[in-house]
Design a protein around this motif. Structure first.
Motif, PDB file in Angstrom:
ATOM      1  N   ALA A  62       5.656  -2.041   4.096  1.00 23.03           N
ATOM      2  CA  ALA A  62       6.109  -0.684   3.754  1.00 23.03           C
ATOM      3  C   ALA A  62       5.177   0.391   4.329  1.00 23.03           C
ATOM      4  O   ALA A  62       5.248   1.547   3.930  1.00 23.03           O
ATOM      5  CB  ALA A  62       6.219  -0.534   2.241  1.00 23.03           C
ATOM      6  N   ARG A  63       4.280  -0.006   5.231  1.00 18.29           N
ATOM      7  CA  ARG A  63       3.339   0.883   5.919  1.00 18.29           C
ATOM      8  C   ARG A  63       2.299   1.518   4.986  1.00 18.29           C
ATOM      9  O   ARG A  63       1.909   2.668   5.165  1.00 18.29           O
ATOM     10  CB  ARG A  63       4.067   1.961   6.719  1.00 18.29           C
ATOM     11  CG  ARG A  63       4.927   1.404   7.826  1.00 18.29           C
ATOM     12  CD  ARG A  63       5.495   2.514   8.660  1.00 18.29           C
ATOM     13  NE  ARG A  63       6.434   1.963   9.637  1.00 18.29           N
ATOM     14  CZ  ARG A  63       7.517   2.582  10.035  1.00 18.29           C
ATOM     15  NH1 ARG A  63       7.811   3.770   9.585  1.00 18.29           N
ATOM     16  NH2 ARG A  63       8.312   2.030  10.907  1.00 18.29           N
ATOM     17  N   GLN A  64       1.845   0.765   4.018  1.00 22.39           N
ATOM     18  CA  GLN A  64       0.714   1.207   3.213  1.00 22.39           C
ATOM     19  C   GLN A  64      -0.532   0.515   3.757  1.00 22.39           C
ATOM     20  O   GLN A  64      -0.474  -0.645   4.165  1.00 22.39           O
ATOM     21  CB  GLN A  64       0.891   0.844   1.737  1.00 22.39           C
ATOM     22  CG  GLN A  64       1.981   1.630   1.068  1.00 22.39           C
ATOM     23  CD  GLN A  64       3.043   0.734   0.468  1.00 22.39           C
ATOM     24  OE1 GLN A  64       3.162  -0.421   0.817  1.00 22.39           O
ATOM     25  NE2 GLN A  64       3.832   1.285  -0.423  1.00 22.39           N
ATOM     26  N   ILE A  65      -1.643   1.231   3.749  1.00 21.49           N
ATOM     27  CA  ILE A  65      -2.917   0.658   4.159  1.00 21.49           C
ATOM     28  C   ILE A  65      -3.582   0.091   2.911  1.00 21.49           C
ATOM     29  O   ILE A  65      -3.728   0.786   1.903  1.00 21.49           O
ATOM     30  CB  ILE A  65      -3.842   1.706   4.820  1.00 21.49           C
ATOM     31  CG1 ILE A  65      -3.156   2.380   6.008  1.00 21.49           C
ATOM     32  CG2 ILE A  65      -5.176   1.078   5.207  1.00 21.49           C
ATOM     33  CD1 ILE A  65      -3.012   1.542   7.239  1.00 21.49           C
ATOM     34  N   PHE A  66      -3.958  -1.188   2.993  1.00 22.36           N
ATOM     35  CA  PHE A  66      -4.626  -1.872   1.892  1.00 22.36           C
ATOM     36  C   PHE A  66      -6.058  -2.208   2.277  1.00 22.36           C
ATOM     37  O   PHE A  66      -6.361  -2.422   3.451  1.00 22.36           O
ATOM     38  CB  PHE A  66      -3.897  -3.171   1.540  1.00 22.36           C
ATOM     39  CG  PHE A  66      -2.701  -2.983   0.660  1.00 22.36           C
ATOM     40  CD1 PHE A  66      -2.788  -3.180  -0.713  1.00 22.36           C
ATOM     41  CD2 PHE A  66      -1.485  -2.608   1.198  1.00 22.36           C
ATOM     42  CE1 PHE A  66      -1.680  -3.005  -1.525  1.00 22.36           C
ATOM     43  CE2 PHE A  66      -0.378  -2.429   0.392  1.00 22.36           C
ATOM     44  CZ  PHE A  66      -0.475  -2.629  -0.982  1.00 22.36           C
ATOM     45  N   ALA A  67      -6.928  -2.272   1.273  1.00 20.56           N
ATOM     46  CA  ALA A  67      -8.318  -2.697   1.446  1.00 20.56           C
ATOM     47  C   ALA A  67      -8.565  -3.905   0.563  1.00 20.56           C
ATOM     48  O   ALA A  67      -8.076  -3.967  -0.570  1.00 20.56           O
ATOM     49  CB  ALA A  67      -9.272  -1.575   1.047  1.00 20.56           C
ATOM     50  N   ASP A  86      -0.481   5.696   1.663  1.00 23.16           N
ATOM     51  CA  ASP A  86       0.794   5.445   2.317  1.00 23.16           C
ATOM     52  C   ASP A  86       0.735   6.037   3.719  1.00 23.16           C
ATOM     53  O   ASP A  86       0.491   7.221   3.888  1.00 23.16           O
ATOM     54  CB  ASP A  86       1.913   6.096   1.505  1.00 23.16           C
ATOM     55  CG  ASP A  86       3.297   5.803   2.046  1.00 23.16           C
ATOM     56  OD1 ASP A  86       3.422   5.265   3.159  1.00 23.16           O
ATOM     57  OD2 ASP A  86       4.267   6.124   1.338  1.00 23.16           O
ATOM     58  N   ALA A  87       0.941   5.197   4.712  1.00 24.19           N
ATOM     59  CA  ALA A  87       0.948   5.651   6.103  1.00 24.19           C
ATOM     60  C   ALA A  87       2.377   5.617   6.618  1.00 24.19           C
ATOM     61  O   ALA A  87       2.647   5.196   7.734  1.00 24.19           O
ATOM     62  CB  ALA A  87       0.032   4.777   6.946  1.00 24.19           C
ATOM     63  N   ARG A 108     -12.807   6.738   6.653  1.00 24.98           N
ATOM     64  CA  ARG A 108     -11.806   7.546   7.344  1.00 24.98           C
ATOM     65  C   ARG A 108     -10.970   6.676   8.269  1.00 24.98           C
ATOM     66  O   ARG A 108     -11.469   5.707   8.837  1.00 24.98           O
ATOM     67  CB  ARG A 108     -12.476   8.655   8.148  1.00 24.98           C
ATOM     68  CG  ARG A 108     -13.109   9.697   7.245  1.00 24.98           C
ATOM     69  CD  ARG A 108     -13.820  10.711   8.047  1.00 24.98           C
ATOM     70  NE  ARG A 108     -14.957   9.996   8.655  1.00 24.98           N
ATOM     71  CZ  ARG A 108     -15.974  10.570   9.238  1.00 24.98           C
ATOM     72  NH1 ARG A 108     -16.016  11.861   9.335  1.00 24.98           N
ATOM     73  NH2 ARG A 108     -16.950   9.866   9.747  1.00 24.98           N
ATOM     74  N   PHE A 109      -9.707   7.066   8.411  1.00 26.55           N
ATOM     75  CA  PHE A 109      -8.767   6.327   9.242  1.00 26.55           C
ATOM     76  C   PHE A 109      -8.104   7.273  10.223  1.00 26.55           C
ATOM     77  O   PHE A 109      -7.814   8.417   9.892  1.00 26.55           O
ATOM     78  CB  PHE A 109      -7.669   5.700   8.367  1.00 26.55           C
ATOM     79  CG  PHE A 109      -8.165   4.604   7.480  1.00 26.55           C
ATOM     80  CD1 PHE A 109      -7.912   3.280   7.795  1.00 26.55           C
ATOM     81  CD2 PHE A 109      -8.881   4.888   6.326  1.00 26.55           C
ATOM     82  CE1 PHE A 109      -8.365   2.263   6.980  1.00 26.55           C
ATOM     83  CE2 PHE A 109      -9.337   3.874   5.505  1.00 26.55           C
ATOM     84  CZ  PHE A 109      -9.085   2.562   5.837  1.00 26.55           C
ATOM     85  N   LEU A 110      -7.870   6.782  11.417  1.00 25.45           N
ATOM     86  CA  LEU A 110      -7.078   7.487  12.403  1.00 25.45           C
ATOM     87  C   LEU A 110      -5.817   6.655  12.582  1.00 25.45           C
ATOM     88  O   LEU A 110      -5.879   5.484  12.969  1.00 25.45           O
ATOM     89  CB  LEU A 110      -7.832   7.604  13.726  1.00 25.45           C
ATOM     90  CG  LEU A 110      -7.105   8.305  14.862  1.00 25.45           C
ATOM     91  CD1 LEU A 110      -6.799   9.757  14.502  1.00 25.45           C
ATOM     92  CD2 LEU A 110      -7.938   8.234  16.129  1.00 25.45           C
TER      93      LEU A 110
END
Length: 136
Positions: A62-67, A86-87, A108-110
């Motif tokens: 679903a285009r979420q970034i997980f850690a 959510d990306a 930080r994320f790009l």
């Protein structure tokens, strides 16, 4: 299997596999035989390590970034995945490479996103700019 990402210390390899019947992120010791762990719980791809190897990131279907926090030691321990953000505007994946990068500290994320269907204006490329402006 695809999308391999080697941990910063070179001891663990994160990758994507269909062995469960859907794309999931796994980690195994590298090189050679050793431990193997399924990291994602509801699908995942595009694994990337934090600079110190104490966290692994991935993208859900679903285009979420997980850690996933990683406790290093003789046998690494992986915590449950935690959704970071959510990306959803992330571009659809057409190749097996990451659509994001994360800073070494994991703060930080790009993310490669789409900006709708608006047309982009003309682009001008100037060759040998220095010579054209008398700088050579």
């Amino acid at each position: 299997e695809y999308g391999a990402s080697l941990s910063p210390d070179g001891a663990l390899m994160a990758y994507v596999s269909w062995e469960s019947g859907k794309e999931e992120v796994y980690v195994q010791t590298y090189p050679g035989a050793g431990g193997k762990w399924r990291i994602s719980t509801e699908g995942g791809r595009e694994p990337a390590w934090r600079g110190d190897g104490r966290e692994l990131f991935y993208v859900s279907p679903a285009r979420q970034i997980f850690a996933v926090p990683v406790e290093r030691g003789a046998t690494p321990k992986f915590s449950l995945p935690q959704e970071l953000f959510d990306a959803g505007a992330m571009i659809p994946s057409t190749v097996n490479r990451n659509r994001y990068v994360v800073t070494r500290d994991g703060q930080r994320f790009l993310v490669v996103t789409r900006q709708g269907l608006a047309r982009v204006g003309a682009t001008t490329v100037v060759l040998d700019w220095l010579a054209a402006h008398g700088k050579r």
